[in-house]
Each structure stands twice: as structure tokens, then as C-alpha cells.
Design a protein around this motif. Structure first.
Motif, PDB file in Angstrom:
ATOM      1  N   ALA A 151      56.857  66.923 -24.616  1.00 49.61           N
ATOM      2  CA  ALA A 151      56.169  66.598 -25.555  1.00 49.61           C
ATOM      3  C   ALA A 151      56.745  67.774 -26.350  1.00 49.61           C
ATOM      4  CB  ALA A 151      55.302  68.463 -25.266  1.00 49.61           C
ATOM      5  N   ASP A 152      57.972  67.979 -26.989  1.00 49.63           N
ATOM      6  CA  ASP A 152      58.747  68.087 -28.328  1.00 49.63           C
ATOM      7  C   ASP A 152      59.006  66.139 -28.465  1.00 49.63           C
ATOM      8  OD1 ASP A 152      61.758  69.603 -29.237  1.00 49.63           O
ATOM      9  OD2 ASP A 152      61.616  67.114 -29.156  1.00 49.63           O
ATOM     10  N   PRO A 153      59.088  66.907 -30.298  1.00 51.01           N
ATOM     11  CA  PRO A 153      58.469  66.102 -31.160  1.00 51.01           C
ATOM     12  C   PRO A 153      59.753  64.676 -30.667  1.00 51.01           C
ATOM     13  CG  PRO A 153      59.006  67.546 -32.563  1.00 51.01           C
ATOM     14  CD  PRO A 153      58.919  68.252 -30.618  1.00 51.01           C
ATOM     15  N   LEU A 154      61.185  65.342 -30.706  1.00 49.20           N
ATOM     16  CA  LEU A 154      62.485  64.042 -30.547  1.00 49.20           C
ATOM     17  C   LEU A 154      62.685  63.588 -29.352  1.00 49.20           C
ATOM     18  CD1 LEU A 154      64.513  66.338 -33.052  1.00 49.20           C
ATOM     19  CD2 LEU A 154      62.967  64.609 -33.796  1.00 49.20           C
ATOM     20  N   LEU A 155      62.733  64.568 -27.809  1.00 53.03           N
ATOM     21  CA  LEU A 155      63.143  63.829 -26.989  1.00 53.03           C
ATOM     22  C   LEU A 155      62.639  62.756 -26.229  1.00 53.03           C
ATOM     23  CD1 LEU A 155      63.765  67.896 -25.220  1.00 53.03           C
ATOM     24  CD2 LEU A 155      65.312  65.492 -25.504  1.00 53.03           C
ATOM     25  N   PRO A 156      61.255  62.756 -25.877  1.00 53.43           N
ATOM     26  CA  PRO A 156      60.918  61.267 -25.704  1.00 53.43           C
ATOM     27  C   PRO A 156      61.623  59.838 -26.472  1.00 53.43           C
ATOM     28  CG  PRO A 156      59.225  62.855 -26.232  1.00 53.43           C
ATOM     29  CD  PRO A 156      60.656  63.558 -26.986  1.00 53.43           C
ATOM     30  N   LYS A 157      61.852  59.857 -27.558  1.00 54.91           N
ATOM     31  CA  LYS A 157      62.378  59.168 -28.911  1.00 54.91           C
ATOM     32  C   LYS A 157      63.711  58.575 -28.268  1.00 54.91           C
ATOM     33  CE  LYS A 157      60.345  59.869 -33.014  1.00 54.91           C
ATOM     34  NZ  LYS A 157      59.096  60.585 -32.353  1.00 54.91           N
ATOM     35  N   VAL A 158      64.320  60.421 -27.750  1.00 53.38           N
ATOM     36  CA  VAL A 158      65.894  59.890 -27.123  1.00 53.38           C
ATOM     37  C   VAL A 158      65.967  59.190 -25.733  1.00 53.38           C
ATOM     38  CG1 VAL A 158      67.940  61.136 -26.064  1.00 53.38           C
ATOM     39  CG2 VAL A 158      66.993  62.116 -27.833  1.00 53.38           C
ATOM     40  N   ILE A 159      64.778  59.616 -24.840  1.00 54.94           N
ATOM     41  CA  ILE A 159      64.669  58.951 -23.904  1.00 54.94           C
ATOM     42  C   ILE A 159      63.933  57.483 -23.727  1.00 54.94           C
ATOM     43  CG2 ILE A 159      63.338  59.182 -21.897  1.00 54.94           C
ATOM     44  CD1 ILE A 159      65.456  61.184 -22.162  1.00 54.94           C
ATOM     45  N   ARG A 160      63.865  56.871 -24.425  1.00 54.82           N
ATOM     46  CA  ARG A 160      62.881  55.657 -25.177  1.00 54.82           C
ATOM     47  C   ARG A 160      64.161  54.858 -25.239  1.00 54.82           C
ATOM     48  NH1 ARG A 160      61.359  52.177 -22.532  1.00 54.82           N
ATOM     49  NH2 ARG A 160      59.158  53.656 -22.265  1.00 54.82           N
ATOM     50  N   GLN A 161      65.365  55.348 -26.140  1.00 58.35           N
ATOM     51  CA  GLN A 161      66.707  54.594 -27.008  1.00 58.35           C
ATOM     52  C   GLN A 161      67.382  55.037 -25.674  1.00 58.35           C
ATOM     53  OE1 GLN A 161      68.854  55.991 -29.880  1.00 58.35           O
ATOM     54  NE2 GLN A 161      66.785  55.355 -31.678  1.00 58.35           N
ATOM     55  N   LEU A 162      67.365  55.427 -24.523  1.00 58.70           N
ATOM     56  CA  LEU A 162      67.930  55.893 -23.481  1.00 58.70           C
ATOM     57  C   LEU A 162      67.991  54.022 -22.609  1.00 58.70           C
ATOM     58  CD1 LEU A 162      70.146  57.426 -21.233  1.00 58.70           C
ATOM     59  CD2 LEU A 162      68.157  58.122 -20.668  1.00 58.70           C
ATOM     60  N   TRP A 163      66.662  54.147 -22.156  1.00 62.72           N
ATOM     61  CA  TRP A 163      66.401  53.539 -21.490  1.00 62.72           C
ATOM     62  C   TRP A 163      66.100  51.856 -21.764  1.00 62.72           C
ATOM     63  CZ3 TRP A 163      60.758  56.418 -20.846  1.00 62.72           C
ATOM     64  CH2 TRP A 163      61.459  57.277 -19.905  1.00 62.72           C
ATOM     65  N   ASP A 164      65.677  51.488 -23.527  1.00 64.04           N
ATOM     66  CA  ASP A 164      65.862  50.516 -23.711  1.00 64.04           C
ATOM     67  C   ASP A 164      67.208  50.111 -24.435  1.00 64.04           C
ATOM     68  OD1 ASP A 164      62.884  50.533 -24.257  1.00 64.04           O
ATOM     69  OD2 ASP A 164      62.796  51.138 -26.572  1.00 64.04           O
ATOM     70  N   ASP A 165      68.399  51.243 -24.909  1.00 65.63           N
ATOM     71  CA  ASP A 165      69.798  50.695 -25.714  1.00 65.63           C
ATOM     72  C   ASP A 165      70.820  50.416 -23.680  1.00 65.63           C
ATOM     73  OD1 ASP A 165      68.579  50.165 -27.552  1.00 65.63           O
ATOM     74  OD2 ASP A 165      69.291  52.337 -28.202  1.00 65.63           O
ATOM     75  N   ASP A 166      70.621  51.690 -23.192  1.00 63.51           N
ATOM     76  CA  ASP A 166      71.676  51.950 -22.150  1.00 63.51           C
ATOM     77  C   ASP A 166      71.032  51.523 -21.042  1.00 63.51           C
ATOM     78  OD1 ASP A 166      72.902  53.088 -24.015  1.00 63.51           O
ATOM     79  OD2 ASP A 166      72.912  55.075 -23.644  1.00 63.51           O
ATOM     80  N   ILE A 167      69.969  51.558 -20.564  1.00 62.36           N
ATOM     81  CA  ILE A 167      69.867  51.112 -18.492  1.00 62.36           C
ATOM     82  C   ILE A 167      69.434  50.239 -18.367  1.00 62.36           C
ATOM     83  CG2 ILE A 167      68.492  52.501 -16.810  1.00 62.36           C
ATOM     84  CD1 ILE A 167      70.548  54.526 -17.644  1.00 62.36           C
ATOM     85  N   ILE A 168      67.846  49.679 -19.704  1.00 57.28           N
ATOM     86  CA  ILE A 168      67.250  49.001 -19.045  1.00 57.28           C
ATOM     87  C   ILE A 168      68.234  47.060 -19.024  1.00 57.28           C
ATOM     88  CG2 ILE A 168      65.820  46.978 -19.577  1.00 57.28           C
ATOM     89  CD1 ILE A 168      63.575  49.276 -20.351  1.00 57.28           C
ATOM     90  N   PRO A 169      69.136  47.225 -19.761  1.00 57.77           N
ATOM     91  CA  PRO A 169      69.777  45.765 -19.853  1.00 57.77           C
ATOM     92  C   PRO A 169      71.146  46.074 -18.243  1.00 57.77           C
ATOM     93  CG  PRO A 169      70.028  47.500 -22.431  1.00 57.77           C
ATOM     94  CD  PRO A 169      69.098  47.890 -20.791  1.00 57.77           C
ATOM     95  N   THR A 170      70.989  46.558 -17.843  1.00 56.17           N
ATOM     96  CA  THR A 170      72.003  47.138 -17.040  1.00 56.17           C
ATOM     97  C   THR A 170      71.023  47.001 -15.178  1.00 56.17           C
ATOM     98  OG1 THR A 170      72.225  49.348 -16.155  1.00 56.17           O
ATOM     99  CG2 THR A 170      73.162  49.035 -18.350  1.00 56.17           C
ATOM    100  N   VAL A 171      69.389  46.688 -15.211  1.00 58.94           N
ATOM    101  CA  VAL A 171      68.908  47.060 -14.152  1.00 58.94           C
ATOM    102  C   VAL A 171      69.098  45.255 -13.545  1.00 58.94           C
ATOM    103  CG1 VAL A 171      66.759  47.470 -12.930  1.00 58.94           C
ATOM    104  CG2 VAL A 171      67.819  49.517 -14.364  1.00 58.94           C
ATOM    105  N   PRO A 172      69.148  45.056 -12.524  1.00 52.49           N
ATOM    106  CA  PRO A 172      69.476  43.785 -12.249  1.00 52.49           C
ATOM    107  C   PRO A 172      67.565  43.300 -11.899  1.00 52.49           C
ATOM    108  CG  PRO A 172      69.792  45.052 -10.166  1.00 52.49           C
ATOM    109  CD  PRO A 172      70.000  45.852 -11.275  1.00 52.49           C
ATOM    110  N   PRO A 173      67.217  42.201 -11.950  1.00 51.13           N
ATOM    111  CA  PRO A 173      66.427  41.837 -11.876  1.00 51.13           C
ATOM    112  C   PRO A 173      65.196  42.130 -10.407  1.00 51.13           C
ATOM    113  CG  PRO A 173      67.473  39.419 -11.973  1.00 51.13           C
ATOM    114  CD  PRO A 173      68.340  40.967 -11.677  1.00 51.13           C
ATOM    115  N   VAL A 174      64.349  42.843 -10.346  1.00 50.01           N
ATOM    116  CA  VAL A 174      63.700  43.696  -9.425  1.00 50.01           C
ATOM    117  C   VAL A 174      62.882  42.956  -8.788  1.00 50.01           C
ATOM    118  CG1 VAL A 174      62.390  45.528  -8.573  1.00 50.01           C
ATOM    119  CG2 VAL A 174      64.724  46.117 -10.490  1.00 50.01           C
ATOM    120  N   PRO A 175      62.612  42.666  -7.515  1.00 47.79           N
ATOM    121  CA  PRO A 175      61.312  41.955  -7.002  1.00 47.79           C
ATOM    122  C   PRO A 175      59.965  42.286  -7.451  1.00 47.79           C
ATOM    123  CG  PRO A 175      63.049  42.516  -5.458  1.00 47.79           C
ATOM    124  CD  PRO A 175      63.466  42.795  -6.478  1.00 47.79           C
TER     125      PRO A 175
END
Length: 499
Positions: free
Chosen positions: A327-351
Motif C-alpha cells: 500500500a506504500d506509494p513507492l515499494l510496489p514500483k520497486v518490486i515491479r522493477q525487480l521483476w521486470d528488470d532483474d528476475i523475469i529475464p532469468t526465469v527459464p520457460p515454465v510449462p
């Protein structure tokens, strides 16, 4: 935790028939169910996950897959559940909707610290074909950086000196397997349900190595004859509070000393290698597969990595729960950047899975106000968790010349967290198997961000060379750490998001 509640006012087999109609309960005769599983680690998660899947299997007509639950250390959970005949309540919460379900899969509960002979006897019985585990990462007595047995671990050295009176997880499993071997009983399958990457491989490594150190023949027996399938588990399960007990008591009309709280979502992906059989968990919604790795990578990095990031930043900002953080105005934006920039590109294809959609679903789960998942609870054992959750994907991004953006901020927040307090008078405790060493470093360098970062990056058990030796990663972490210490959380996040 002993409980003086009179039996007449306590959840138990004799009181099931008196429960209100709205309360779900075992739809089978528990007296006709026999144990097929011994579970090690009676925390809330195992009872909200393994217990529920297995309860569904028993409700479908199986009678030989009841669970004997074993806690390895504290007797509190055993003291709570024993008078209840192993019964407990699942309180499922979502956006103000509370649903109660009494789980009957645990037929008995024991404490290994005080009932070791009975525990080993149970594990050695031929009808026990699966041993499941939820003891958290630190319970494996392993080196998180290598996945190997920590042969200098105090419990490991103690168990090798007195192997028939084990206290550690590997020692307990090996002694039970030795008893089965000597009695001509086939080995059970060992199934880890902890948040470890390739948890079956790690479990096999620590158990087989312990067996080898104890006896070469026993080591070969374990390495060659015991199955260690991997699994991925997913359900958010916060610690039970007194208010939750009160809600359950009001709904049952009875007291439950230790109910569990969980979100509605649950997922279990299991590598299907069980030589002596297993429950039909797939009938309860589990996914049986030949390869768990893509699923566990997605979950460890997307869910657990985001949880760790939220936890350390939130503790620094005085935010108590994940839902409040979202519910914080900033933290969800940080988490979205974490997923988009650092995490999703490293996840292999998931059936059968769109990983980006999975993170959008995670965001909705994190926002569930009915789940009071404490950020300080999530912050525990960072020395064990940072590697698989965040440093591993960061290393993969570095390897392809894409500097991770958010992980250095998370690491900086963890470093600041180790100071156990801030300039606003907030204080907290660091719960970690390396807490004494890490907090000592933080005390020594508490006013010098660069020195603090350098000293912590030198802890090789946490930071692999690809991270510790990467100049841009170290520079970004140090800059974020200095900002957190000098300017605070809000200013740091604002500068990070809008630079």
C-alpha cells in the motif's frame, strides 16, 4: 506451549461432530487411517500445505497415507497438538472472507528432542514410505554457497561422535535409514518441501555425505538406494497470532491451541520419483513432473526474492506487513522493477505458465489484507536466502552484461538491516544462523557505509566471486547503503525510481 484449556472446550476427535455446519472437517474415518509419511518440521507451512494436500487424498478414500509429525527442537507445537489428537484448524483468509477447515491428516505428533527413540522407531517402520521435510534452509546444516554438508556444523560434529542419538536433520535421516537397512526394510523416499533451489539435490548431498562420513558402506547405500525428489511449494502462511486463535475459537465454538493461517492460493510441483509409492497428491491439485527446476526457479526468484526485497526495505521504513508495504506509494514500483528488470529475464520457460502474468498474480496476493505476513518474520535467515533468491539471478544478469538494477538496493537494505536499528529509534533483532558474525561487522562499521559494504562483501559464504568481484554491483550497493543510512528509505526510493 502447554495449554490448560479443559478437554471439553478443546478441539479433538470427540468434538468434531459438534462443530458448526460452516466448518469443513475430515470427511473420512481417521481411526481407519494408518501412517505412510513421517514429516520433519511441524511449522505452520507444513500444516497449511502438505497437511491439506494429504487431507484431500485421505478424503478421496486412501487409508494408508496418514502423517506422523515430528518437530526437531521445540516441544511447543507438539504440546499444542497432542491434546487435540493432531487436529488443527486452517484459517483461510482473503479480503475479509474467513473460512475454517479442520485438518485430520496428522495422526500423531512427536518431539525428536525428547522422544528420539520413538521417532526413529516410527521412521524405521516398513509402512512409512515417504519422509517429508520443512525445517527451513538453515535446518539442512549445509553451506549455502556450495550446497554441500557443512562438516564443521556443531550438530553435524556432535552427531558423527554419537550417531545413534542424532540431533541434526541429516543425522536423524541417516540413523533411520541405517535401521531400515539392517532390518531388511526398503528405504523411504526423502521429499524436501523447503524453499531451496533443487532441494532434492541438496538434501541428497547433505544426507549422503553425512552417511559416508559415518560409514562408507552406509554412504554407498544412501547414495545408490535412496530417492530424493525435488519439489516446489507455494502458499503464503504468516505466523499465527492470538487474534487468529480468537477468530478460530469463535468460529469453532472450541479452542484450537495452534491453528494455521493461509491465503487461498496453493501450488505444489513434485518430481515424480517414489520407488516405494506415494499419495495421489495430483488428485488434490499437485503437479507431478519430470523436472521441477523451472517451477522452483520462478517461485524462488519471483515470490521469495520479492518478499526478501520488501522485507528489508520495509523493516527499515517501519512497515510491519507485506500488505502494508504494497500500500506504500513507492515499494510496489520497486518490486515491479525487480521483476521486470532483474528476475523475469532469468526465469527459464515454465510449462503452462506466463511468468509475467505470474508476477501480476503475486502482486494481488501480496496485497491481500487478510494475510498479516510480517516483514520482520520474512527477514530471518538472510545469509541463507539471499543467494538462491536474488544473488543467483543477479549473477546471471552480470554474466550477460546486463547490470541488475534492484538487487543491489536489496543487498544494501539487508546490510543496513544488520545494524539492528536506525536513527529514528527503531530497533529489531536479526534472526540468522550467522547473526553474531554479521551484526558484529555491522557494529564495527555502522557509521561507514563503504567499509560496511566491503566487510560484508568479503563474507564468502554469502557472496560468490561473480557478485563480490563485480565493481558496478559493489558501487551501486554502496551508494544505496549510504543513501539509506544518511537520507532514509523514502528519499532513497524516490531517488532510485525517478532518477
Amino acid at each position: 506451549m502447554s495449554d490448560p484449556t479443559p478437554a471439553a472446550d478443546r478441539l479433538g476427535t470427540a468434538r468434531l461432530a459438534t462443530l458448526p455446519a460452516a466448518v469443513a472437517r475430515p470427511g473420512y474415518d481417521r481411526s481407519k487411517v494408518t501412517p505412510g509419511i513421517v514429516h520433519l518440521g511441524l511449522g505452520a507451512f507444513s500444516r497449511a500445505h502438505l497437511g491439506v494436500y494429504t487431507d484431500d487424498v485421505l478424503a478421496s478414500g486412501a487409508t494408508d497415507w496418514g502423517i506422523v509429525g515430528v518437530n526437531l527442537r521445540s516441544p511447543a507445537i507438539v504440546d499444542a497438538l497432542k491434546p487435540q489428537d493432531g487436529l488443527y484448524t486452517l484459517l483461510c483468509r482473503e479480503n475479509g472472507d474467513d473460512r475454517l477447515r479442520v485438518i485430520g491428516a496428522f495422526l500423531d505428533v512427536m518431539n525428536a528432542a525428547t522422544e528420539l527413540d520413538a521417532v526413529l522407531e516410527a521412521m524405521a517402520k516398513p509402512e512409512i514410505r515417504v519422509v517429508t521435510i520443512t525445517v527451513t534452509e538453515k535446518g539442512y546444516c549445509h553451506d549455502p554457497a556450495t550446497g554441500r554438508l557443512n562438516e564443521a556444523h556443531p550438530m553435524v560434529t556432535a552427531d558423527l561422535a554419537d550417531p545413534m542419538r542424532p540431533r541434526s536433520l541429516p543425522g536423524l535421516i541417516v540413523e533411520a535409514l541405517r535401521r531400515r537397512r539392517d532390518a531388511g526394510v526398503p528405504p523411504f523416499t526423502v521429499l524436501s518441501c523447503d524453499n531451496l533451489p533443487q532441494n532434492g539435490r541438496i538434501t541428497r548431498a547433505v544426507v549422503a555425505r553425512f552417511a559416508q562420513l559415518r560409514d562408507a558402506d552406509l554412504g554407498r547405500y544412501v547414495a545408490d538406494g535412496v530417492a530424493f525428489p525435488s519439489s516446489m511449494v507455494d502458499r503464503i502462511t504468516p505466523a499465527t497470532k492470538d487474534a487468529d486463535r480468537a477468530t478460530v475459537a469463535a468460529g469453532l465454538g472450541l479452542n484450537d491451541a495452534w491453528p494455521v493461517v493461509a491465503e487461498p492460493f496453493r501450488q505444489w510441483v513434485i518430481e515424480d520419483r517414489f520407488p516405494t509409492g506415494r499419495p495421489a497428491w495430483e488428485s488434490a491439485g499437485a503437479i507431478l513432473t519430470d523436472d521441477v527446476h523451472p517451477f522452483e526457479t520462478m517461485k524462488l526468484r519471483c515470490l521469495n526474492g520479492a518478499h526478501s526485497t520488501l522485507a528489508y526495505l520495509s523493516v527499515l521504513g517501519g512497515i510491519e506487513t507485506v500488505a502494508e508495504a504494497m500500500a506504500d506509494p513507492l515499494l510496489p514500483k520497486v518490486i515491479r522493477q525487480l521483476w521486470d528488470d532483474d528476475i523475469i529475464p532469468t526465469v527459464p520457460p515454465v510449462p503452462g505458465t506466463d511468468v509475467a502474468a505470474y508476477t501480476r498474480d503475486l502482486e494481488a496476493r501480496f496485497r491481500n489484507p487478510g494475510i498479516r505476513h510480517l516483514t520482520l518474520q520474512i527477514s530471518s535467515d538472510g545469509s541463507q536466502k539471499l543467494g538462491p533468491r536474488l544473488l543467483a539471478p543477479a549473477a546471471e544478469r552480470i554474466a550477460v552484461k546486463n547490470a541488475p538494477r534492484v538487487v543491489p538496493l536489496t543487498v544494501a537494505a539487508w546490510m543496513a538491516f544488520l545494524r539492528q536499528g536506525d536513527d529514528q529509534g527503531r530497533a529489531w533483532l536479526v534472526a540468522d544462523p550467522m547473526a553474531a558474525r554479521l551484526t558484529a561487522i555491522a557494529r564495527e562499521h555502522k557509521d561507514d557505509p563503504a567499509a560496511l559494504a566491503d566487510a560484508l562483501f568479503a563474507v564468502g559464504e554469502i557472496f560468490p566471486p561473480v557478485i563480490a568481484g563485480d565493481a558496478p554491483f559493489r558501487k551501486a550497493t554502496t551508494q544505496h547503503l549510504r543513501s539509506l543510512l544518511d537520507r532514509g528509505l523514502a528519499a532513497t526510493l524516490t531517488a532510485f525510481l525517478f532518477r
